[in-house]
Motif scaffolding. Structure first.
Motif, PDB file in Angstrom:
ATOM      1  N   PRO A   2      48.554  57.500   9.800  1.00 30.35           N
ATOM      2  CA  PRO A   2      49.045  57.146  11.136  1.00 30.35           C
ATOM      3  C   PRO A   2      47.924  57.071  12.171  1.00 30.35           C
ATOM      4  O   PRO A   2      47.937  56.214  13.060  1.00 30.35           O
ATOM      5  N   ALA A   3      46.929  57.988  12.053  1.00 31.06           N
ATOM      6  CA  ALA A   3      45.809  57.979  12.994  1.00 31.06           C
ATOM      7  C   ALA A   3      44.984  56.706  12.839  1.00 31.06           C
ATOM      8  O   ALA A   3      44.553  56.094  13.819  1.00 31.06           O
ATOM      9  N   LEU A   4      44.766  56.282  11.591  1.00 34.36           N
ATOM     10  CA  LEU A   4      44.004  55.059  11.339  1.00 34.36           C
ATOM     11  C   LEU A   4      44.767  53.838  11.863  1.00 34.36           C
ATOM     12  O   LEU A   4      44.174  52.933  12.456  1.00 34.36           O
ATOM     13  N   GLN A   5      46.066  53.845  11.669  1.00 36.68           N
ATOM     14  CA  GLN A   5      46.879  52.737  12.180  1.00 36.68           C
ATOM     15  C   GLN A   5      46.811  52.664  13.705  1.00 36.68           C
ATOM     16  O   GLN A   5      46.681  51.581  14.284  1.00 36.68           O
ATOM     17  N   GLU A   6      46.838  53.832  14.368  1.00 37.28           N
ATOM     18  CA  GLU A   6      46.737  53.855  15.829  1.00 37.28           C
ATOM     19  C   GLU A   6      45.361  53.381  16.290  1.00 37.28           C
ATOM     20  O   GLU A   6      45.238  52.646  17.283  1.00 37.28           O
ATOM     21  N   LEU A   7      44.308  53.776  15.566  1.00 36.05           N
ATOM     22  CA  LEU A   7      42.956  53.326  15.904  1.00 36.05           C
ATOM     23  C   LEU A   7      42.861  51.806  15.853  1.00 36.05           C
ATOM     24  O   LEU A   7      42.330  51.167  16.774  1.00 36.05           O
ATOM     25  N   MET A  29      49.893  42.777  23.446  1.00 32.48           N
ATOM     26  CA  MET A  29      51.006  43.259  22.618  1.00 32.48           C
ATOM     27  C   MET A  29      50.982  42.532  21.266  1.00 32.48           C
ATOM     28  O   MET A  29      50.944  41.310  21.227  1.00 32.48           O
ATOM     29  N   LEU A  30      50.991  43.314  20.185  1.00 34.80           N
ATOM     30  CA  LEU A  30      50.960  42.712  18.861  1.00 34.80           C
ATOM     31  C   LEU A  30      52.347  42.224  18.460  1.00 34.80           C
ATOM     32  O   LEU A  30      53.356  42.844  18.778  1.00 34.80           O
ATOM     33  N   SER A  31      52.362  41.122  17.725  1.00 32.80           N
ATOM     34  CA  SER A  31      53.627  40.599  17.219  1.00 32.80           C
ATOM     35  C   SER A  31      54.090  41.450  16.037  1.00 32.80           C
ATOM     36  O   SER A  31      53.293  42.205  15.454  1.00 32.80           O
ATOM     37  N   PRO A  32      55.362  41.331  15.628  1.00 26.73           N
ATOM     38  CA  PRO A  32      55.833  42.087  14.461  1.00 26.73           C
ATOM     39  C   PRO A  32      55.009  41.803  13.201  1.00 26.73           C
ATOM     40  O   PRO A  32      54.719  42.719  12.421  1.00 26.73           O
ATOM     41  N   VAL A  33      54.627  40.543  13.005  1.00 23.31           N
ATOM     42  CA  VAL A  33      53.815  40.203  11.835  1.00 23.31           C
ATOM     43  C   VAL A  33      52.459  40.896  11.906  1.00 23.31           C
ATOM     44  O   VAL A  33      51.954  41.426  10.902  1.00 23.31           O
ATOM     45  N   GLN A  34      51.860  40.913  13.092  1.00 26.33           N
ATOM     46  CA  GLN A  34      50.562  41.560  13.259  1.00 26.33           C
ATOM     47  C   GLN A  34      50.673  43.071  13.086  1.00 26.33           C
ATOM     48  O   GLN A  34      49.772  43.711  12.529  1.00 26.33           O
ATOM     49  N   MET A  35      51.775  43.649  13.553  1.00 27.40           N
ATOM     50  CA  MET A  35      51.976  45.094  13.380  1.00 27.40           C
ATOM     51  C   MET A  35      52.074  45.444  11.893  1.00 27.40           C
ATOM     52  O   MET A  35      51.547  46.462  11.444  1.00 27.40           O
ATOM     53  N   GLN A  36      52.749  44.575  11.136  1.00 24.07           N
ATOM     54  CA  GLN A  36      52.823  44.787   9.690  1.00 24.07           C
ATOM     55  C   GLN A  36      51.435  44.668   9.059  1.00 24.07           C
ATOM     56  O   GLN A  36      51.077  45.438   8.160  1.00 24.07           O
ATOM     57  N   ALA A  37      50.658  43.704   9.547  1.00 26.89           N
ATOM     58  CA  ALA A  37      49.298  43.531   9.022  1.00 26.89           C
ATOM     59  C   ALA A  37      48.425  44.737   9.334  1.00 26.89           C
ATOM     60  O   ALA A  37      47.606  45.153   8.509  1.00 26.89           O
ATOM     61  N   VAL A  38      48.589  45.308  10.531  1.00 28.27           N
ATOM     62  CA  VAL A  38      47.824  46.508  10.904  1.00 28.27           C
ATOM     63  C   VAL A  38      48.186  47.666   9.982  1.00 28.27           C
ATOM     64  O   VAL A  38      47.312  48.411   9.503  1.00 28.27           O
ATOM     65  N   ALA A  39      49.482  47.840   9.717  1.00 26.15           N
ATOM     66  CA  ALA A  39      49.922  48.916   8.831  1.00 26.15           C
ATOM     67  C   ALA A  39      49.347  48.720   7.419  1.00 26.15           C
ATOM     68  O   ALA A  39      48.881  49.672   6.789  1.00 26.15           O
ATOM     69  N   ALA A  40      49.372  47.468   6.942  1.00 30.48           N
ATOM     70  CA  ALA A  40      48.838  47.179   5.607  1.00 30.48           C
ATOM     71  C   ALA A  40      47.328  47.387   5.565  1.00 30.48           C
ATOM     72  O   ALA A  40      46.774  47.888   4.579  1.00 30.48           O
ATOM     73  N   LEU A  41      46.635  47.016   6.647  1.00 31.66           N
ATOM     74  CA  LEU A  41      45.187  47.189   6.716  1.00 31.66           C
ATOM     75  C   LEU A  41      44.823  48.668   6.725  1.00 31.66           C
ATOM     76  O   LEU A  41      43.866  49.089   6.060  1.00 31.66           O
ATOM     77  N   ALA A  42      45.583  49.462   7.470  1.00 25.50           N
ATOM     78  CA  ALA A  42      45.337  50.911   7.492  1.00 25.50           C
ATOM     79  C   ALA A  42      45.492  51.503   6.099  1.00 25.50           C
ATOM     80  O   ALA A  42      44.691  52.343   5.668  1.00 25.50           O
TER      81      ALA A  42
END
Length: 331
Positions: A55-60, A1-14
């Motif tokens: 959204p697809a890239l973020q899910e990947l 499970m990703l932390s909130p900070v990591q989820m934000q990083a994933v969104a920014a990376l996407a």
């Protein structure tokens, strides 16, 4: 499970990776590389859901991190390399700023990908330069600005030439090898920028790929750039020569190679054939950068030799001392 900070990083990376590849291939495209095909190549194809790209890239990225964490770095490297190939010869190459942003987002996910931090790779990436707001406003008020003619300050030119030398010497270390040609083109584009030669990046016209062009003293020059290990042959010289002569009656050409020119090829090319092009080989480039001999002065000397004696490749080594003495005297 990703932390909130990591989820934000994933969104920014996407978001940072969004422009690297398409979500779906155009039906008429010759190369059909997409985020989905790259995901399949590295073993996470089942995590690409399709649909709206971001959204697809973020899910990947999210599912790869959560379920196949060991494939995450492979996925990012493949996306970056394919994106560089896709955008490398166009007007919007992948920039240093984009890679820096991607690296920053990845660090927040507790990863550091060595390939994307390699100085030999980073030095080849062009930088995006945005003029200050005041300059942008001034440019809008001058519809047809005059070409830049003021000399570049010596300290600035010294710094630029040092950076160019580092960039040039880093190219042999770039992998995969196919990327070295693109890096060479970016190096030349930056060289022309430093000397205010109004460069144009590589472009295509019907049936032809042109590696770029620039303007010098009212003349326009087509560019051919080859990063190769073997000497350039007559046939390759004839290709650029035909483009120079076929496009206009006033054009000129410059052939740049990282290797050398075949002596037999040059002799055959020069025999009984007036030409409007000159050559720079790898040694020419190195000597010019090592001794900080101005590119415009070298270009002038090479075209003078072409006009006087019909010489396509006049090595810098043969007139280096002459030019250095003139520069020292301020001639």
């Amino acid at each position: 499970m990703l932390s909130p900070v990591q989820m934000q990083a994933v969104a920014a990376l996407a978001s940072a990776l969004y422009d690297f590849l398409p979500g779906t291939a155009h039906p008429m495209a010759r190369v059909k590389t997409t985020f989905g095909t790259v995901a399949a190549e590295v073993g996470v194809g089942e995590f690409w859901p399709g649909g709206s790209k971001e959204p697809a890239l973020q899910e990947l990225l999210d599912k790869t991190l959560s379920r196949k964490r060991d494939r995450f770095c492979h996925l990012i490297v493949r996306i970056v390399l394919e994106g560089i190939k896709r955008r490398g010869r166009g007007i919007d190459p992948v920039s240093r700023e984009e890679i820096d942003a991607i690296n920053a987002h990845i660090l927040k996910l507790n990863f550091k990908i060595p390939e994307l931090h390699d100085p030999a790779f980073l030095i080849t990436l062009p930088r995006k330069t945005t003029a200050p707001k005041q300059e942008q406003e001034a440019a809008r008020q001058v519809p047809n600005p005059a070409p830049r003619s003021a000399p570049v300050p010596a300290a600035v030119l010294d710094r630029d030439l040092d950076e160019l030398k580092t960039q040039f010497l880093a190219i042999p270390g770039i992998n995969p090898e196919q990327q070295r040609g693109y890096a060479f083109e970016r190096f030349l584009y930056r060289l022309f920028e430093v000397y205010a030669l109004s460069p144009r990046a590589s472009f295509k016209i019907t049936g032809e790929q042109i590696d770029g062009s620039f303007e010098f003293q009212g003349n326009f020059y087509l560019v051919e750039a080859k990063w190769e290990k073997v000497p350039v042959r007559e046939l390759e010289l004839l290709v650029l020569d035909s483009r120079v002569k076929g496009h206009s009656t006033f054009g000129r050409g410059v052939f740049f190679t990282s290797a050398s020119f075949s002596p037999d090829g040059v002799t055959a090319f020069q025999k009984g054939r007036p030409s409007a092009m000159v050559g720079f080989d790898g040694q020419d480039m190195y000597l010019m950068l090592e001794h900080k001999i101005p590119f415009d002065a070298v270009l002038n000397r090479k075209f003078r030799q072409l006009a006087d004696e019909g010489t396509f490749h006049y090595p810098v080594q043969e007139f280096r001392e002459e030019l250095l003495r003139k520069l020292k005297r301020g001639a």
